[in-house]
Design an enzyme around this catalytic site. Structure first.
Site, PDB file in Angstrom:
ATOM      1  N   ARG A 332       0.851  -1.190   0.000  1.00 21.45           N
ATOM      2  CA  ARG A 332       0.000   0.000   0.000  1.00 21.45           C
ATOM      3  C   ARG A 332       0.883   1.235   0.000  1.00 21.45           C
ATOM      4  NH1 ARG A 332      -3.913   0.976   4.996  1.00 21.45           N
ATOM      5  NH2 ARG A 332      -1.988   1.473   6.082  1.00 21.45           N
ATOM      6  N   ASP A 455     -10.981   1.731   8.986  1.00 20.49           N
ATOM      7  CA  ASP A 455     -11.433   3.078   8.633  1.00 20.49           C
ATOM      8  C   ASP A 455     -12.869   3.075   8.139  1.00 20.49           C
ATOM      9  OD1 ASP A 455      -9.394   4.963   9.251  1.00 20.49           O
ATOM     10  OD2 ASP A 455      -8.140   3.982   7.759  1.00 20.49           O
ATOM     11  N   CYS A 502      -8.741  -6.376   4.337  1.00 21.13           N
ATOM     12  CA  CYS A 502      -7.459  -6.338   5.051  1.00 21.13           C
ATOM     13  C   CYS A 502      -7.565  -5.626   6.394  1.00 21.13           C
ATOM     14  CB  CYS A 502      -6.368  -5.707   4.189  1.00 21.13           C
ATOM     15  SG  CYS A 502      -6.685  -3.986   3.808  1.00 21.13           S
TER      16      CYS A 502
HETATM   17  C1  PEP Z   1      -8.119  -0.156   7.515  1.00 20.07           C
HETATM   18  O1  PEP Z   1      -8.435   1.031   7.602  1.00 20.07           O
HETATM   19  O2  PEP Z   1      -8.905  -1.103   7.748  1.00 20.07           O
HETATM   20  C2  PEP Z   1      -6.758  -0.533   7.111  1.00 20.07           C
HETATM   21  C3  PEP Z   1      -6.432  -1.768   6.828  1.00 20.07           C
HETATM   22  O3  PEP Z   1      -5.831   0.458   7.080  1.00 20.07           O
HETATM   23  P1  PEP Z   1      -5.159   1.104   8.392  1.00 20.07           P
HETATM   24  O4  PEP Z   1      -5.616   0.293   9.576  1.00 20.07           O
HETATM   25  O5  PEP Z   1      -3.694   1.053   8.188  1.00 20.07           O
HETATM   26  O6  PEP Z   1      -5.712   2.479   8.376  1.00 20.07           O
HETATM   27 MG    MG Z   2      -7.121   2.540   6.795  1.00 20.08          MG
END
Ligand code: PEP
Ligand code: MG
Length: 544
Positions: A332, A455, A502
């Protein structure tokens, strides 16, 4: 014995001694002194010690990571000798009759602010460096540096709260468990603890911190969120048993290594792993993940005191791809901002950082940073099966702009005769409600979606993932979230794209069957959860 309660974020039991994490600059007090000469002498001694420490670090870095990467410590040594910096410290001591620690901290703040306000990105980056050398000086003044160096045992690290950058800079081999007074279970610190396979309990409250001292014995139960301070014999025996039983259960899961991720009625799914750095690859391979579904590349930026160069990034990505030997690796692009702050980016303070200048918004506004990362990624792409994924997407035009930059980078590489793979899959994260709602428009533009449920939950339910006080309103199984995921899955498949999850929800085995029924193609989880999810998949029967 005393018992405290928090929230367990990684299920495992740890028994050991406490080490209270000291934030160097948070603890500085302004103390009036009579003898200013003595304070200046203390500064001189701290500076000499810092110079010696930096010289050793520089030599170590030179051997381990080469001259380019070691240069930063040369800069630190030069800054330590800077006349303006040293005069400022002495002036503050003389004019205000204050202690050395305070004078160093104030000088650091003033200089850091001055650097951050400069236009030149190189000078802006010096802001973090001046803080770094000042923290070193303060640690020498307070003796904190010596404290840390003494112990070789693994400790239960207890803190008020830990920022992702603080968590990442801890020596993993010395951390037995994390306990924080504050923090929330979806925060990046909690995610890091899970990735690192370390029992962690958060939100135990200030009362806990007030009662502990370095060296106290404690038990951390990451399953229940309970902490036992100075445990009695009986509790100790009971928890030793629990720890052994847990280890046995995890050992039994090992039998699933090499087995397929297939349901009883024959549906197959990919189970990949989430990582935050090259160091986590051992855990990915050990737990038999089929690939890497999320490499949070921002940790390369968090670990550094300056922008990682194209070369540094290229080597990191190449290493991940080579280690995975042809298995899929999804990296990412930079997701900095919100709770992941990096001083040298010189980002402004925001009222609502989670809704602010973050992730793809930074990349599209500062193309030099974005292009450096993309060049490194494409150059590395010839060493394995790379996918690139973009975070925080909310619109079609953002994806158009992202794809245009990718084309630009590839054209430049081609012109320079630099090799890259034409088979790099491009995907976006579905982590805003907007992206899920327009997933029918986004799907034809990309090869895959990956749902970031952390998120997506925050933005859909209007629940700040950093705020522990609203966790009761933050229902990760909320129908709105499940509907958004289902809608995205349908739209992905209609347009020939695949879809994974994810976010942390991917490891929630009470939802594994639901996700399989939605047609989710891939679940990407912390390496330590791969076998647990495989076990859940193998127990599902979708024919019923
Ligand atoms: C999410 O937002 O689910 C994610 C995988 O990204 P991060 O937790 O790094 O914001
Ligand atoms: Mg995220």
């Amino acid at each position: 014995m005393k018992k405290f309660n928090g929230k367990g974020v990684y299920g495992a039991v740890a028994i050991g001694k406490i080490s209270v994490f000291k934030k160097p600059d948070a603890a500085i007090k302004r103390v009036r002194v009579e003898d200013t000469e003595k304070e200046k002498e203390r500064v001189a001694q701290a500076k000499a010690a810092a110079a010696e420490q930096l010289r050793k670090i520089y030599e170590k870095a030179l051997k381990e990571v080469g001259e380019t990467n070691a240069q930063i410590f040369e800069i630190h040594m030069m800054m330590l000798e800077d006349d303006d910096y040293n005069e400022s410290i002495e002036n503050i001591i003389d004019s205000q009759s204050v202690n050395a620690e305070y004078a160093v901290a104030l000088t650091a703040d003033n200089f850091a602010e001055m650097f951050a306000s400069m236009d030149d990105p190189y000078m802006q980056a010096r802001s973090a460096d001046v803080k770094d050398i000042s923290n070193r000086m303060i640690a020498n003044l307070t003796g904190a540096a010596a404290d840390g160096a003494e112990t070789n045992d693994k400790m239960i690290v207890c803190a008020d709260d830990l920022a992702p950058s603080e968590t990442i800079s801890l020596d993993k081999d010395k951390v037995l468990a994390f306990v924080t007074a504050h923090g929330s279970s979806n925060s990046h610190t909690a995610i890091l603890a899970r990735n690192m396979n370390i029992p962690a309990v958060i939100g135990v409250g200030d009362e806990f911190l007030a009662q502990i001292n370095d060296g106290d014995t404690a038990i951390v139960d990451g399953f229940t969120g309970e902490i036992y301070l100075d445990p009695d014999e009986q509790t100790l025996a009971k928890m030793e048993e629990k720890r052994a039983a847990d280890e046995e259960k995890k050992r039994l899961l090992q039998d699933l290594k090499g087995k397929e991720n297939v349901t009883l009625d024959g549906k197959k799914i990919n189970i990949y792993a989430n990582i935050g750095g090259v160091d986590n690859i051992g855990a990915v391979l050990l737990n038999d993940a089929g690939g890497i579904g999320l490499f949070r590349s921002e940790f390369l930026y968090l670990e550094n005191t300056d922008y990682p160069t194209e070369e540094q990034q290229f080597h990191a990505y190449k290493r991940v791809l080579e280690s995975m030997a042809g298995k899929k690796v999804i990296i990412r692009t930079l997701d900095i901002g919100a709770d992941k702050q990096v001083d040298y980016f010189g980002l402004k303070k925001e009222e609502n950082p989670a809704l602010g200048f973050r992730a793809i918004r930074i990349c599209l506004t500062r193309p030099e940073i974005f292009k450096t990362q993309l060049r490194a990624l494409y150059r590395a792409s010839v060493y394995g099966d790379l996918g690139i994924m973009f975070p925080m997407i909310t619109s079609v035009s953002e994806v158009q702009r992202v794809l245009a930059v990718c084309d630009e980078v590839k054209a430049e590489l081609k012109e320079q005769g630099i090799e890259y793979s034409e088979n790099v899959e491009l995907g976006i994260m579905i982590e805003t409600p907007a992206a899920a709602v327009i997933s029918d428009k986004l799907a034809p533009m990309v090869d895959f979606f990956s749902v970031g449920t952390n998120d997506l939950t925050q933005y859909t339910l209007a629940c700040d993932r950093q705020n522990p006080d609203i966790e009761q309103f933050c229902d990760t199984h909320h129908e709105a979230i499940l509907r958004l995921i289902e809608m995205s899955a349908e739209n992905a498949h209609k347009n020939g794209a695949w879809i994974g999850i994810c976010g942390e929800l991917a490891a929630d085995t009470t939802l594994t069957e639901t996700f399989l029924r939605m047609g989710i193609d891939e679940l990407s989880v912390s390496p330590t959860f791969v076998l647990k999810v495989r076990d859940a998949v193998r127990k599902c029967d979708l024919s019923k």
